[in-house]
Design a protein around this motif. Structure first.
Motif, PDB file in Angstrom:
ATOM      1  N   ALA A 248      -7.622   5.350   8.913  1.00 37.61           N
ATOM      2  CA  ALA A 248      -7.042   4.170   9.564  1.00 37.61           C
ATOM      3  C   ALA A 248      -8.043   3.022   9.582  1.00 37.61           C
ATOM      4  O   ALA A 248      -7.700   1.867   9.319  1.00 37.61           O
ATOM      5  CB  ALA A 248      -6.596   4.524  10.980  1.00 37.61           C
ATOM      6  N   VAL A 249      -9.301   3.342   9.873  1.00 36.24           N
ATOM      7  CA  VAL A 249     -10.347   2.313   9.906  1.00 36.24           C
ATOM      8  C   VAL A 249     -10.602   1.777   8.501  1.00 36.24           C
ATOM      9  O   VAL A 249     -10.703   0.563   8.283  1.00 36.24           O
ATOM     10  CB  VAL A 249     -11.646   2.878  10.521  1.00 36.24           C
ATOM     11  N   GLU A 250     -10.698   2.703   7.520  1.00 35.33           N
ATOM     12  CA  GLU A 250     -10.946   2.292   6.133  1.00 35.33           C
ATOM     13  C   GLU A 250      -9.814   1.420   5.606  1.00 35.33           C
ATOM     14  O   GLU A 250     -10.058   0.431   4.913  1.00 35.33           O
ATOM     15  CB  GLU A 250     -11.110   3.527   5.242  1.00 35.33           C
ATOM     16  N   ARG A 251      -8.582   1.782   5.939  1.00 33.44           N
ATOM     17  CA  ARG A 251      -7.430   1.002   5.471  1.00 33.44           C
ATOM     18  C   ARG A 251      -7.478  -0.420   6.054  1.00 33.44           C
ATOM     19  O   ARG A 251      -7.244  -1.399   5.342  1.00 33.44           O
ATOM     20  CB  ARG A 251      -6.122   1.695   5.856  1.00 33.44           C
ATOM     21  N   ALA A 252      -7.771  -0.493   7.348  1.00 28.19           N
ATOM     22  CA  ALA A 252      -7.844  -1.812   7.984  1.00 28.19           C
ATOM     23  C   ALA A 252      -8.943  -2.657   7.347  1.00 28.19           C
ATOM     24  O   ALA A 252      -8.749  -3.845   7.069  1.00 28.19           O
ATOM     25  CB  ALA A 252      -8.089  -1.646   9.484  1.00 28.19           C
ATOM     26  N   ASN A 253     -10.092  -2.039   7.095  1.00 26.25           N
ATOM     27  CA  ASN A 253     -11.210  -2.765   6.473  1.00 26.25           C
ATOM     28  C   ASN A 253     -10.873  -3.175   5.038  1.00 26.25           C
ATOM     29  O   ASN A 253     -11.206  -4.283   4.603  1.00 26.25           O
ATOM     30  CB  ASN A 253     -12.473  -1.903   6.475  1.00 26.25           C
ATOM     31  N   LEU A 254     -10.214  -2.246   4.298  1.00 27.42           N
ATOM     32  CA  LEU A 254      -9.865  -2.530   2.908  1.00 27.42           C
ATOM     33  C   LEU A 254      -8.882  -3.687   2.817  1.00 27.42           C
ATOM     34  O   LEU A 254      -9.042  -4.592   1.991  1.00 27.42           O
ATOM     35  CB  LEU A 254      -9.279  -1.287   2.240  1.00 27.42           C
ATOM     36  N   MET A 255      -7.843  -3.661   3.677  1.00 29.85           N
ATOM     37  CA  MET A 255      -6.857  -4.731   3.645  1.00 29.85           C
ATOM     38  C   MET A 255      -7.501  -6.068   4.004  1.00 29.85           C
ATOM     39  O   MET A 255      -7.137  -7.107   3.447  1.00 29.85           O
ATOM     40  CB  MET A 255      -5.698  -4.417   4.595  1.00 29.85           C
ATOM     41  N   GLU A 256      -8.462  -6.034   4.893  1.00 33.96           N
ATOM     42  CA  GLU A 256      -9.173  -7.264   5.238  1.00 33.96           C
ATOM     43  C   GLU A 256      -9.978  -7.755   4.038  1.00 33.96           C
ATOM     44  O   GLU A 256     -10.003  -8.960   3.726  1.00 33.96           O
ATOM     45  CB  GLU A 256     -10.103  -7.002   6.432  1.00 33.96           C
ATOM     46  N   GLU A 257     -10.617  -6.821   3.332  1.00 32.22           N
ATOM     47  CA  GLU A 257     -11.401  -7.179   2.151  1.00 32.22           C
ATOM     48  C   GLU A 257     -10.503  -7.678   1.021  1.00 32.22           C
ATOM     49  O   GLU A 257     -10.827  -8.637   0.325  1.00 32.22           O
ATOM     50  CB  GLU A 257     -12.205  -5.964   1.682  1.00 32.22           C
ATOM     51  N   VAL A 258      -9.343  -7.017   0.863  1.00 31.91           N
ATOM     52  CA  VAL A 258      -8.399  -7.428  -0.179  1.00 31.91           C
ATOM     53  C   VAL A 258      -7.912  -8.849   0.070  1.00 31.91           C
ATOM     54  O   VAL A 258      -7.794  -9.661  -0.841  1.00 31.91           O
ATOM     55  CB  VAL A 258      -7.206  -6.438  -0.240  1.00 31.91           C
ATOM     56  N   ARG A 259      -7.622  -9.132   1.334  1.00 28.27           N
ATOM     57  CA  ARG A 259      -7.110 -10.462   1.677  1.00 28.27           C
ATOM     58  C   ARG A 259      -8.134 -11.558   1.433  1.00 28.27           C
ATOM     59  O   ARG A 259      -7.793 -12.689   1.104  1.00 28.27           O
ATOM     60  CB  ARG A 259      -6.633 -10.479   3.132  1.00 28.27           C
ATOM     61  N   HIS A 260      -9.407 -11.227   1.630  1.00 24.18           N
ATOM     62  CA  HIS A 260     -10.446 -12.257   1.550  1.00 24.18           C
ATOM     63  C   HIS A 260     -11.436 -12.016   0.411  1.00 24.18           C
ATOM     64  O   HIS A 260     -12.349 -12.813   0.216  1.00 24.18           O
ATOM     65  CB  HIS A 260     -11.212 -12.335   2.880  1.00 24.18           C
ATOM     66  N   GLY A 261     -11.272 -10.912  -0.330  1.00 20.85           N
ATOM     67  CA  GLY A 261     -12.254 -10.581  -1.361  1.00 20.85           C
ATOM     68  C   GLY A 261     -11.845 -11.051  -2.735  1.00 20.85           C
ATOM     69  O   GLY A 261     -10.992 -11.922  -2.909  1.00 20.85           O
ATOM     70  N   GLU A 283       9.526  -3.025  -6.277  1.00 17.76           N
ATOM     71  CA  GLU A 283       8.095  -2.741  -6.243  1.00 17.76           C
ATOM     72  C   GLU A 283       7.242  -4.016  -6.267  1.00 17.76           C
ATOM     73  O   GLU A 283       6.042  -3.960  -5.985  1.00 17.76           O
ATOM     74  CB  GLU A 283       7.708  -1.862  -7.436  1.00 17.76           C
ATOM     75  N   ILE A 284       7.849  -5.142  -6.601  1.00 17.60           N
ATOM     76  CA  ILE A 284       7.079  -6.370  -6.805  1.00 17.60           C
ATOM     77  C   ILE A 284       6.362  -6.815  -5.533  1.00 17.60           C
ATOM     78  O   ILE A 284       5.166  -7.124  -5.552  1.00 17.60           O
ATOM     79  CB  ILE A 284       7.985  -7.495  -7.348  1.00 17.60           C
ATOM     80  N   GLN A 285       7.072  -6.836  -4.415  1.00 17.82           N
ATOM     81  CA  GLN A 285       6.451  -7.310  -3.180  1.00 17.82           C
ATOM     82  C   GLN A 285       5.311  -6.399  -2.744  1.00 17.82           C
ATOM     83  O   GLN A 285       4.271  -6.873  -2.266  1.00 17.82           O
ATOM     84  CB  GLN A 285       7.489  -7.424  -2.059  1.00 17.82           C
ATOM     85  N   HIS A 286       5.504  -5.081  -2.914  1.00 19.29           N
ATOM     86  CA  HIS A 286       4.429  -4.151  -2.560  1.00 19.29           C
ATOM     87  C   HIS A 286       3.182  -4.419  -3.405  1.00 19.29           C
ATOM     88  O   HIS A 286       2.062  -4.401  -2.897  1.00 19.29           O
ATOM     89  CB  HIS A 286       4.892  -2.710  -2.755  1.00 19.29           C
ATOM     90  N   CYS A 287       3.403  -4.686  -4.695  1.00 20.22           N
ATOM     91  CA  CYS A 287       2.267  -4.996  -5.578  1.00 20.22           C
ATOM     92  C   CYS A 287       1.582  -6.292  -5.155  1.00 20.22           C
ATOM     93  O   CYS A 287       0.356  -6.403  -5.203  1.00 20.22           O
ATOM     94  CB  CYS A 287       2.750  -5.108  -7.029  1.00 20.22           C
ATOM     95  N   LYS A 288       2.382  -7.250  -4.716  1.00 19.39           N
ATOM     96  CA  LYS A 288       1.805  -8.491  -4.191  1.00 19.39           C
ATOM     97  C   LYS A 288       0.973  -8.213  -2.941  1.00 19.39           C
ATOM     98  O   LYS A 288      -0.138  -8.733  -2.790  1.00 19.39           O
ATOM     99  CB  LYS A 288       2.915  -9.490  -3.853  1.00 19.39           C
ATOM    100  N   ASP A 289       1.509  -7.391  -2.052  1.00 18.39           N
ATOM    101  CA  ASP A 289       0.804  -7.054  -0.809  1.00 18.39           C
ATOM    102  C   ASP A 289      -0.524  -6.370  -1.102  1.00 18.39           C
ATOM    103  O   ASP A 289      -1.498  -6.528  -0.353  1.00 18.39           O
ATOM    104  CB  ASP A 289       1.670  -6.144   0.069  1.00 18.39           C
ATOM    105  N   MET A 290      -0.558  -5.598  -2.193  1.00 21.83           N
ATOM    106  CA  MET A 290      -1.779  -4.896  -2.577  1.00 21.83           C
ATOM    107  C   MET A 290      -2.688  -5.758  -3.451  1.00 21.83           C
ATOM    108  O   MET A 290      -3.676  -5.280  -4.004  1.00 21.83           O
ATOM    109  CB  MET A 290      -1.433  -3.600  -3.321  1.00 21.83           C
ATOM    110  N   MET A 291      -2.329  -7.052  -3.566  1.00 21.96           N
ATOM    111  CA  MET A 291      -3.150  -8.045  -4.263  1.00 21.96           C
ATOM    112  C   MET A 291      -3.324  -7.735  -5.750  1.00 21.96           C
ATOM    113  O   MET A 291      -4.388  -7.967  -6.330  1.00 21.96           O
ATOM    114  CB  MET A 291      -4.520  -8.189  -3.585  1.00 21.96           C
ATOM    115  N   ALA A 292      -2.281  -7.176  -6.383  1.00 22.24           N
ATOM    116  CA  ALA A 292      -2.331  -6.990  -7.840  1.00 22.24           C
ATOM    117  C   ALA A 292      -2.465  -8.350  -8.516  1.00 22.24           C
ATOM    118  O   ALA A 292      -1.891  -9.343  -8.061  1.00 22.24           O
ATOM    119  CB  ALA A 292      -1.066  -6.289  -8.319  1.00 22.24           C
ATOM    120  N   GLU A 293      -3.218  -8.382  -9.612  1.00 22.41           N
ATOM    121  CA  GLU A 293      -3.465  -9.643 -10.325  1.00 22.41           C
ATOM    122  C   GLU A 293      -2.505  -9.767 -11.508  1.00 22.41           C
ATOM    123  O   GLU A 293      -2.915  -9.859 -12.662  1.00 22.41           O
ATOM    124  CB  GLU A 293      -4.915  -9.695 -10.795  1.00 22.41           C
TER     125      GLU A 293
END
Length: 386
Positions: A248-261, A283-293
């Motif tokens: 849970a902690v890693e996911r929160a940190n990862l999503m924060e890094e994805v958003r700003h990394g 699947e498109i929106q999920h891929c967007k949420d996961m910051m796919a390029e």
């Protein structure tokens, strides 16, 4: 005594709860002779109408909960329900066999399951689940057979059953369902996609697991590794509770890094482009949420499946444009349709082939059907301007 089982992790996360074993198998279908096929077709039409109401309700509820893209799973079910070719096949079989319509439906479904079950492509093999789901829904109306209700559960649990249809998955009680364990299924199924969208840890492909587990028994499931542990020891529970908190902690940190990394690089500075592999629009929106390029592979044949007519050029253009605009200015790679041979497209009336993998399919089919191919290429070129 603690016992570990290995399945396929299809939706990440760790769940620790009591098992709730469901028998979600289809109704027992009788077989008997009939004298009036038209009367059976009338019964079928009434059951289809009630099924249509069910699916429209499911579609609207899923759209409200998860959005339009995930609700489109039930649009696919509605298209199966309205498949003229399928209805004609049922009528032909009724007149030939003079058997009740429930029995004819099941026999037809079993035939398609055998055909698709022998295919090498797991993605399209899984699409038979949608057909089975629709047939089961129709038969429950024909036979007035109740279906176990997953909407209102008494307490926290992990659902254990042989199979779970997309319809069942969409209505599960998210306040109480901590995880899902299935004997069957794979990572490409609609049920898996919905489980990931709902963020419910899930493990599938466990064989006959459900027959060895009783309701109330304690389970731990790891939706990443595919492990399921029955009757865990106190030490194992402590270890997995700690792992769940760490995740849970890693996911929160990862999503924060994805958003700003980003942009992403290896330690020595090499640029890594992370793109999505997409089959369905949902699947498109999920891929967007996961910051796919962008999209590295978009399988376009979904537009041609489970329908009665070819998609128009405009319909294809609109679908491709949606993907392109979602990721602009990043790259979206559209693969020309891979249909024919092992992918059932009723309105194209493709002849049966002994070896569909080497038959008229993919680019060979496209070159043999230039009008269909050119319409798709025009739609792609038009979408490219976006």
């Amino acid at each position: 005594m603690e016992k570990t089982y290995q399945g396929i992790g299809v939706s990440p996360g760790i769940a620790i709860a009591s098992a709730l074993v469901f028998d979600l198998s289809p109704c027992d279908v009788p077989e008997y002779s009939i004298n009036n096929p038209q009367k059976e077709m009338k019964r079928l039409e009434q059951a289809i109408a009630r099924s249509r109401d069910d699916l429209n309700t499911l579609y609207n509820a899923t759209r409200k909960e998860l959005g339009e893209e995930h609700a489109n799973i039930f649009q696919a079910h509605l298209m199966i329900l309205e498949d003229v070719t399928l209805l004609e096949e049922i009528q032909t079989q009724l007149e030939a066999d003079r058997k009740n319509v429930e029995y004819v439906l099941v026999q037809l479904c079993q035939r398609y399951k055998r055909i698709f079950g022998n295919l090498e492509d797991p993605t399209f093999r899984e699409r038979t689940v949608d057909l089975v789901d629709v047939v089961d829904r129709i038969n429950r109306h024909l036979l007035h057979c109740d279906h176990p209700d997953l909407r209102n559960l008494a307490g926290s649990c992990i659902i254990v059953t042989h199979d779970l249809s997309p319809s069942d998955t969409a209505i599960i009680d998210l306040n109480h369902v901590q995880g899902i364990v299935l004997d069957s299924g794979s990572i490409t199924s609609h049920t898996s996609i919905l489980a990931r969208a709902l963020e419910v840890p899930a493990v599938m492909g466990l064989g006959d697991f459900s027959s060895h587990i009783a309701t109330g028994g304690e389970l731990i499931i790891d939706g990443t590794t595919g492990k399921v542990i029955a009757d865990p020891t106190p030490e194992t529970k402590t270890r997995y509770k700690s792992a769940r908190q760490t995740l849970a902690v890693e996911r929160a940190n990862l999503m924060e890094e994805v958003r700003h990394g980003g942009p992403w690089k290896t330690l020595d500075g090499a640029r890594i482009i992370t793109q999505a592999n997409v089959e369905l629009p949902l699947e498109i929106q999920h891929c967007k949420d996961m910051m796919a390029e962008g999209i590295g592979l978009y399988r376009t044949e979904y537009l041609f499946l489970n329908r009665n007519t070819l998609p128009t050029e405009t319909e294809q253009y609109n679908a491709y444009t949606k993907a392109v605009q979602a990721f602009a200015p990043q790259t979206v790679i559209l693969r020309s349709m891979d249909i024919g041979g092992d992918k059932f497209v009723s309105h194209l009336q493709l002849s049966k082939e002994d070896n569909p993998q080497l038959g008229l399919r993919a680019v060979r089919f496209c070159l043999a059907q230039p009008d269909i191919f050119k319409a798709q290429l025009r739609a792609m070129y038009r979408a490219a301007v976006h």
